[in-house]
Design a protein around this motif. Sequence first.
Motif: not given
Ligand code: ADP
Length: 660
Positions: A17, A23, A25-27, A30, A48-55, A304, A330
């Motif tokens: 991370l 970054y 810390s985790f959100r 995560q 939800p969208t923008g929640g940070g699913k990709s990580l 975003p 997002r």
């Molecule tokens: P989702 O797929 O859930 O819609 P994303 O994975 O695209 O969301 O993440 C949304 C935004 O939040 C991205 O810009 C990503 O880089 C940012 N993000 C995700 N996790 C973190 C984190 N732990 N700290 C800071 N930014 C984060």
Amino acid sequence: MTLTDATPETSAALEVLHRVFGYDSFRGEQQQIIEHVAGGGDALVLMPTGGGKSLCYQIPALVRRGTGVVVSPLIALMQDQVDALTALGVRAGFLNSTQGIDERRTVEQLFLAGELDLLYLAPERLRTEGTQRLLDQGEVSLFAIDEAHCVAQWGHDFRPDYLALSMLHERWPDVPRIALTATATPATHAEIAGRLGLEDARHFVASFDRPNIQYRIAGKNNPLKQLLDLIRTEHEGDAGVVYCLSRSSVEKTAAFLVEHGIDAVAYHAGMDAATRAANQSRFLREEGVVVVATIAFGMGIDKPDVRFVAHLDLPKSLEGYYQETGRAGRDGEPATAWLAYGLQDVVQQRKMIEGSEGSDAHRRSLTAHLDAMLALCETVDCRRVRLLAYFGQESGPCGNCDTCLTPAESWDGTVAAQKLLSTVWRLARERRQKFGAGQIIDILQGKKTAKVIQFDHDQLSVFGVGADLGTAEWRGVVRQLLALGLLAVEGEYGTLVLTEASGEVLGGRRTVLLRKEKAPTGGQTRKESGSRGGKGARVPVDLPAAAVPVFEALRAWRAATAREQGVPAYVVFHDATLREIATRLPTTTAELGTVGGVGEAKLAKYAEGILATLSTTAPAAAEPSPPAPTARPPHADEPPLDEEPPFDPEENDPPWDDWE
Ligand code: ADP
Ligand code: ZN
């Protein structure tokens, strides 16, 4: 989390991370999700969208041995996803039908040699024996099933190829699977788990709230002008999405915005593929472009910094509305979800359901979805409370929606409703006639129009009994009675007829509480506002004045860098990162590396450019920031626009049209 209870997965995940993504810390959940999957467990993630699913799948893929295989329905966006990962120094590739045989071979070789961290695949490709053999020959660390709601047959995005994904578990029982979606009614949740065989997986259900999105639903009277007001007063120079129901209104709205100086492009499934792709690419890559689109646009778009999503027509369900509005903000910065809603919307949608093919059960389901949407539009309570309740989540008034900011008033509309319903009843009984809302309202108000005289309607006993209310108020009464099911529309012309429930009101057994009509607004609700310049000069709300010129210089540097590398600006750095740099003014590479969003790869690539930009602009930080623009005068000199665009269901875009 203290160091002593850190598992190997935790420390490895945290290290990735920091180093790769930059970054702190985790959100939310995560960390738990990542640890669970990195440790070999299956997961179903609703966030939800923008929640940070990709990580949630990218980090486990980086921590585990082998390649993480990501199943995603939208091949048009794979290139962007891979570009963004490459910019972070992650070894990623994709296999899809847009590639030539040589390119495909290269990616396959990289996979077999163990040189890919992530491999993106369309579901139809994963079904082929060739692909399955390929995966057998290499090492797969996990399967991530993105947009997992596509497996839900009664959902709004069903993709038959997703059904075949149940074989993943049978063919590779030891490879962990993580399914992710932002669509989360309890029914969809259960269907995903069932169809993908994830009943025994750990389920992670995040809060569906998107606190940075301000929800607003405005009375519709001149939607194009209302939209223009919204953009000019609150979102000048911002990227946004405007949704329309029909292709012709998409074209008309985009043309109108362009005519008024807004950088807008159109997008719908009826356009030729090249223009459509070019428009999508402009929206993604450039800053401040507004895309006017049918619902064919948007799934998988992970830009975003979309600052507003506007609906000029009523969505058919809350699921659709929530997913479409969820594309705003997002990045967590303030964003607006604005919907214009009027009588004509209710008439149109009720008519469409009435005329729709399919079983009664199907029609009942459409009606239930529409009713939930209408209840949101007509509520006098907090919009967010309603929305979240629909997704099974309790909450209190949010303070960031139109009804919280300017409380809606209600009034006892029982007598008005009785007058209106009895007019409909008398016309049917005494004259065997049916009319639309316009004529009924003219009769109530006692207007001797040509049509009233032609039909002798001034002879009815109800003629003029409703002179106490204005036309807008009467339209509001009709709309709300339709929304409540106390009145119905019928046939091609949308004539008004009574329902069974009408009798309760006419008989005095039911009172009707109605929402007071407000003057229609475009953009007047948001209280705070940053200093904003013209196009492309949007400045984040909380940036100190001294940092504004630095921020602007960094943005200019970012735009040039992105152009040079052929990637969207946000792939270089997000606004939040630039803002932190502009405020903290790091002077060394090491210091720059502590800014959020600056990982190892980006530091190596961009430190020089950033520090050079700072050294030329930071001393000038004492310059005054650009003056806030004065609001433009209302467009009194412009001809009136059509009230509500005519609707042609023939040219409705299904959301899946766009898929390959
Ligand atoms: P989702 O797929 O859930 O819609 P994303 O994975 O695209 O969301 O993440 C949304 C935004 O939040 C991205 O810009 C990503 O880089 C940012 N993000 C995700 N996790 C973190 C984190 N732990 N700290 C800071 N930014 C984060
Ligand atoms: Zn609220």
